[in-house]
Scaffold this active site. Structure first.
Site, PDB file in Angstrom:
ATOM      1  N   ALA A  75     -29.740 101.701  25.860  1.00 19.40           N
ATOM      2  CA  ALA A  75     -28.382 101.619  25.344  1.00 19.40           C
ATOM      3  C   ALA A  75     -27.709 102.983  25.428  1.00 19.40           C
ATOM      4  O   ALA A  75     -28.369 104.020  25.526  1.00 19.40           O
ATOM      5  CB  ALA A  75     -28.406 101.134  23.895  1.00 19.40           C
ATOM      6  N   GLY A 119     -32.642  98.546  25.451  1.00 14.17           N
ATOM      7  CA  GLY A 119     -31.739  97.447  25.751  1.00 14.17           C
ATOM      8  C   GLY A 119     -31.878  96.932  27.163  1.00 14.17           C
ATOM      9  O   GLY A 119     -31.601  95.766  27.436  1.00 14.17           O
ATOM     10  N   GLU A 122     -34.626  94.494  27.013  1.00 15.48           N
ATOM     11  CA  GLU A 122     -34.119  93.315  26.301  1.00 15.48           C
ATOM     12  C   GLU A 122     -33.202  92.488  27.185  1.00 15.48           C
ATOM     13  O   GLU A 122     -33.257  91.248  27.166  1.00 15.48           O
ATOM     14  CB  GLU A 122     -33.389  93.765  25.033  1.00 15.48           C
ATOM     15  CG  GLU A 122     -34.324  94.342  23.988  1.00 15.48           C
ATOM     16  CD  GLU A 122     -33.597  94.974  22.814  1.00 15.48           C
ATOM     17  OE1 GLU A 122     -33.958  94.688  21.672  1.00 15.48           O
ATOM     18  OE2 GLU A 122     -32.648  95.767  23.056  1.00 15.48           O
ATOM     19  N   GLU A 142     -37.144 102.500  20.966  1.00 17.94           N
ATOM     20  CA  GLU A 142     -36.152 102.705  19.907  1.00 17.94           C
ATOM     21  C   GLU A 142     -36.705 103.443  18.691  1.00 17.94           C
ATOM     22  O   GLU A 142     -35.972 104.166  17.999  1.00 17.94           O
ATOM     23  CB  GLU A 142     -35.571 101.352  19.459  1.00 17.94           C
ATOM     24  CG  GLU A 142     -34.685 100.675  20.471  1.00 17.94           C
ATOM     25  CD  GLU A 142     -35.425  99.785  21.445  1.00 17.94           C
ATOM     26  OE1 GLU A 142     -34.774  99.007  22.162  1.00 17.94           O
ATOM     27  OE2 GLU A 142     -36.676  99.869  21.497  1.00 17.94           O
TER      28      GLU A 142
END
Length: 269
Positions: A75, A119, A122, A142
């Protein structure tokens, strides 16, 4: 033949590129300087493109990819680092990262080269099939930023690789999976040389898109329900969809073609 997806009301995307090959749409993340770091604007563009693709009857399947260096390296931390809980909670922060992909009726193949971290991992797991380049790396780091996965990492990764490996990856933030390891664990379906990855994903997407669209969508729905339902409820759900296929023209054509020893000609009805 490759064509850009053109619509009279389609916006000019800044962070993705879209094109078609036959009945396959290809969506490419395009933030090379940021290693395709995921941000709100990028997801708004992905959501818009996928919504248009899902309503386009000429498209039967989608390939989502990045660059050879990075599918998506995580991200965009600069965008989110100063946000606060109350605003995030009230605005349901990150929900729009998953909403359109979760609603997609058409199958999506993630073609992952390079980094798929945080991300990025994901996003790949939101897709229906994952193909990986030989140098792909999957991880959920993360915890190193004082937070946890927020777009499905704790849920989808655990279902894909099992509790122990998911715990190890998420709690250490430093245990990543190579492409071959990801295949061994069942996170990805197949591994290819980086330069051949997207072509192989398009080949599979083309094969899927050549089948009857209604049956493909029903099959996708049934498989996804396996994660949501008990076995008995899942079997009931599957049987009802199977029975429903007998109301389609493609079922009649497919079985007639089999009996007549010829290739079926599906009309997606």
């Amino acid at each position: 033949m490759t064509n850009h997806i053109v619509s009279t009301d389609a916006p000019a995307y800044k962070m993705i590129q879209t094109e078609t090959q036959g009945r396959v749409a290809i969506v490419t993340l395009n933030r090379p300087k940021a290693l395709n770091a995921l941000c709100s604007e990028l997801f708004h563009e992905i959501n818009d493109a996928l919504a248009r693709i899902d309503s386009d009857s000429s498209i039967g399947a989608v390939v989502l990819t990045g660059s050879e260096r990075a599918f998506a390296a995580g991200a965009d931390i600069k965008e989110m680092k100063d946000t606060e809980f109350i605003a995030n909670y009230k605005n349901n922060f990150l929900a729009h990262w998953t909403e359109q992909i979760s609603r997609m009726r058409k199958p999506i193949i993630a073609a992952v080269n390079g980094y798929a971290l945080g991300g990025g991992c994901e996003l790949a797991m939101m897709c229906d099939i994952i193909y990986a380049g030989e140098k792909a790396v999957f991880g959920q780091p993360e915890i190193n930023l004082g937070t946890i996965p927020g777009a499905g990492g704790t849920q989808r990764l655990t279902r894909a690789v099992g509790k122990s490996k998911a715990m190890e990856m998420i709690l250490t933030g430093s245990v990543n999976l190579t492409a071959q390891e990801a295949k061994t664990y069942g996170l990805v379906s197949n591994v290819f040389p980086p330069e051949a990855l997207v072509a192989e994903a398009i080949k599979t997407a083309s094969k899927i898109a050549s089948k009857g669209a209604v049956s493909v969508q029903m099959a996708k729905e049934a498989v996804n329900q396996a994660y949501e339902l008990s076995l008995s409820s899942g079997l009931h759900f599957e049987r009802r969809l199977f029975q429903a296929t007998f109301a389609t023209k493609d079922q009649k054509e497919g079985m007639a073609a089999f009996a007549e020893k010829r290739k079926p000609s599906f009309t997606h009805e």
